[in-house]
Design a protein around this motif. Structure first.
Motif, PDB file in Angstrom:
ATOM      1  N   LEU A   1       0.810  -1.111   0.150  1.00  0.00           N
ATOM      2  CA  LEU A   1      -0.093   0.048  -0.041  1.00  0.00           C
ATOM      3  C   LEU A   1       0.886   1.477   0.061  1.00  0.00           C
ATOM      4  N   ARG A   2       0.859   2.037  -1.186  1.00  0.00           N
ATOM      5  CA  ARG A   2       1.541   3.367  -1.175  1.00  0.00           C
ATOM      6  C   ARG A   2       0.633   4.268  -1.713  1.00  0.00           C
ATOM      7  N   ARG A   3       0.859   5.459  -1.846  1.00  0.00           N
ATOM      8  CA  ARG A   3       0.002   6.358  -2.421  1.00  0.00           C
ATOM      9  C   ARG A   3       0.847   7.347  -3.609  1.00  0.00           C
ATOM     10  N   THR A   4       0.046   7.732  -4.481  1.00  0.00           N
ATOM     11  CA  THR A   4       0.739   8.590  -5.636  1.00  0.00           C
ATOM     12  C   THR A   4       0.917   9.942  -4.953  1.00  0.00           C
ATOM     13  N   ALA A   5       1.472  10.947  -5.891  1.00  0.00           N
ATOM     14  CA  ALA A   5       1.657  12.156  -5.217  1.00  0.00           C
ATOM     15  C   ALA A   5       0.367  13.176  -5.094  1.00  0.00           C
ATOM     16  N   ASP A   6      -0.636  12.523  -5.697  1.00  0.00           N
ATOM     17  CA  ASP A   6      -2.196  12.963  -5.420  1.00  0.00           C
ATOM     18  C   ASP A   6      -2.716  12.243  -4.479  1.00  0.00           C
ATOM     19  N   GLY A   7      -2.584  11.311  -3.680  1.00  0.00           N
ATOM     20  CA  GLY A   7      -3.263  10.612  -2.628  1.00  0.00           C
ATOM     21  C   GLY A   7      -3.828   9.325  -3.090  1.00  0.00           C
ATOM     22  N   PHE A   8      -3.750   8.868  -4.510  1.00  0.00           N
ATOM     23  CA  PHE A   8      -4.348   7.793  -5.006  1.00  0.00           C
ATOM     24  C   PHE A   8      -3.568   6.486  -4.461  1.00  0.00           C
ATOM     25  N   GLU A   9      -4.305   5.555  -4.525  1.00  0.00           N
ATOM     26  CA  GLU A   9      -3.530   3.953  -4.212  1.00  0.00           C
ATOM     27  C   GLU A   9      -2.799   3.838  -5.384  1.00  0.00           C
ATOM     28  N   MET A  10      -1.741   3.437  -5.161  1.00  0.00           N
ATOM     29  CA  MET A  10      -0.520   3.358  -6.169  1.00  0.00           C
ATOM     30  C   MET A  10      -0.814   2.905  -7.392  1.00  0.00           C
ATOM     31  N   GLN A  11      -1.560   1.611  -7.491  1.00  0.00           N
ATOM     32  CA  GLN A  11      -1.827   0.826  -8.662  1.00  0.00           C
ATOM     33  C   GLN A  11      -2.865   1.384  -9.475  1.00  0.00           C
ATOM     34  N   ILE A  12      -4.202   1.838  -8.674  1.00  0.00           N
ATOM     35  CA  ILE A  12      -5.155   2.461  -9.484  1.00  0.00           C
ATOM     36  C   ILE A  12      -4.735   3.694 -10.093  1.00  0.00           C
ATOM     37  N   GLY A  13      -3.731   4.546  -9.154  1.00  0.00           N
ATOM     38  CA  GLY A  13      -3.419   5.729  -9.548  1.00  0.00           C
ATOM     39  C   GLY A  13      -2.543   5.702 -10.746  1.00  0.00           C
ATOM     40  N   THR A  14      -1.435   4.758 -11.070  1.00  0.00           N
ATOM     41  CA  THR A  14      -0.657   4.814 -12.074  1.00  0.00           C
ATOM     42  C   THR A  14      -1.243   3.909 -13.325  1.00  0.00           C
ATOM     43  N   ASN A  15      -1.948   2.585 -13.006  1.00  0.00           N
ATOM     44  CA  ASN A  15      -2.343   1.881 -14.055  1.00  0.00           C
ATOM     45  C   ASN A  15      -3.609   2.645 -14.759  1.00  0.00           C
ATOM     46  N   HIS A  16      -4.360   3.187 -13.988  1.00  0.00           N
ATOM     47  CA  HIS A  16      -5.757   3.650 -14.501  1.00  0.00           C
ATOM     48  C   HIS A  16      -5.766   5.441 -14.488  1.00  0.00           C
ATOM     49  N   LEU A  17      -5.382   5.860 -13.519  1.00  0.00           N
ATOM     50  CA  LEU A  17      -5.855   7.270 -13.441  1.00  0.00           C
ATOM     51  C   LEU A  17      -4.832   8.151 -14.019  1.00  0.00           C
ATOM     52  N   GLY A  18      -3.592   7.807 -14.026  1.00  0.00           N
ATOM     53  CA  GLY A  18      -2.556   8.226 -14.541  1.00  0.00           C
ATOM     54  C   GLY A  18      -2.642   8.227 -16.233  1.00  0.00           C
ATOM     55  N   HIS A  19      -3.025   7.257 -16.623  1.00  0.00           N
ATOM     56  CA  HIS A  19      -3.368   6.998 -18.044  1.00  0.00           C
ATOM     57  C   HIS A  19      -4.709   7.689 -18.419  1.00  0.00           C
ATOM     58  N   PHE A  20      -5.621   7.516 -17.769  1.00  0.00           N
ATOM     59  CA  PHE A  20      -6.938   8.349 -17.875  1.00  0.00           C
ATOM     60  C   PHE A  20      -6.428   9.895 -18.196  1.00  0.00           C
ATOM     61  N   ALA A  21      -5.870  10.365 -17.115  1.00  0.00           N
ATOM     62  CA  ALA A  21      -5.596  11.973 -17.386  1.00  0.00           C
ATOM     63  C   ALA A  21      -4.463  11.979 -18.589  1.00  0.00           C
TER      64      ALA A  21
END
Length: 296
Positions: free
Chosen positions: A103-123
């Protein structure tokens, strides 16, 4: 059907590709094959030094730009840099990812896997879509089948964290996103196509970063069981370059329970085809990322 290989990639001279996570593994192999076919490739990498090592093998047709999908400011800076240099992108390949990390968080506070794999690519896709002329290819995983989308707790703030279920959720999100993107592009009569792929079980360093005993076992077994990164990159290359791919298609390996082989059209789980969940995930992703994309 004759097995499709990288030698069957049509001439890509004059076309520009952006490949995320291009500094290693599947992304590096994808980049090498595209460059060999004449493409101009932008290696979008968090680790620029590693990206430069890949680029040094490939000549003047490639360039490296920094992109950290776990930081939305970095995503915006990357897109602004392309805009400043008046880059037109034929194909975006959303390849980068993390797998089963603690469990880690992105710079924006997202869980690292959903944040990197989905939300980062969505943006990234949202901000870059106006510059894309041909298609968006998103890399998912056969592990999407264990995934469940929890729209009330997408970032694991209330549930007990499970790294594998978090990975499965992020890879299911990739499919829901890719299918919903195609529906919205079709509704606007856009010529841009959205494709989604999975690489099967490929021998890359992605599996070795879960920091568990299972990860150590995978590190030992993957070189024996898994196919090469060059083979694992074939579904991405097929979806990104073959003229006749079907909009919204899902492609993966054709052998051994889709764990290895040459690319073919494959099926995804019933959950990946839930249009209501896809639409709601899209809206939530827009909110979390502070972007709008083909909003209804």
């Amino acid at each position: 059907m004759v097995a499709w290989t990288a030698q069957d990639i049509p001439d890509q001279t004059g076309r520009t590709f952006v490949v995320t996570g291009a500094n290693s593994g599947l992304g590096a192999e994808t980049t090498r094959a595209l460059a060999a076919a004449g493409a101009r490739v932008v290696l979008a990498c968090r680790d620029v030094a590693k990206g430069e090592k890949v680029a040094a093998e490939l000549g003047d047709g490639v360039q490296v730009r920094r992109l950290d999908l776990a930081d939305l400011d970095s995503v915006r800076e990357f897109v602004d840099g392309l805009a400043a240099s008046h880059e037109v992108v034929d194909v975006l390949i959303n390849n980068a990812g993390v797998m089963a990390v603690p469990l880690r968080r992105t710079a924006d506070g997202f869980e690292m896997q959903i944040g990197t794999n989905h939300l980062g690519h969505f943006a990234l896709t949202a901000l870059l879509l106006g510059r894309i002329t041909d298609r968006v290819v998103t890399v998912s995983s056969a592990m999407h089948r264990i995934g469940r989308i929890d729209l009330d707790d997408l970032n694991w703030e209330h549930r007990r964290y499970d790294r594998w279920l978090a990975y499965g959720q992020s890879k299911l999100a990739n499919l829901l996103f890719a299918y919903e993107l195609q529906r919205r592009l079709t509704g606007r009569e856009s010529p841009v196509r959205s494709l989604v792929v999975h690489p099967g079980y490929s021998s890359t360093n992605l599996q070795f970063r879960s920091e568990t005993l299972y990860g150590k076992l995978m590190e030992l077994s993957t070189p024996i069981i898994g196919q090469s990164p060059a083979m694992g990159a074939l579904p991405s290359l097929y979806a990104a370059t073959v003229p006749g791919v079907e909009p919204g298609g899902f492609y993966g390996p054709d052998s051994f329970f889709e764990m290895r082989g040459h690319p073919k059209r494959v099926q995804s789980s019933a959950r990946s085809k839930d249009e209501d969940v896809a639409s709601r995930l899209w809206t939530l992703s827009e909110k979390l990322c502070g972007v709008e994309m083909l909003s209804e």
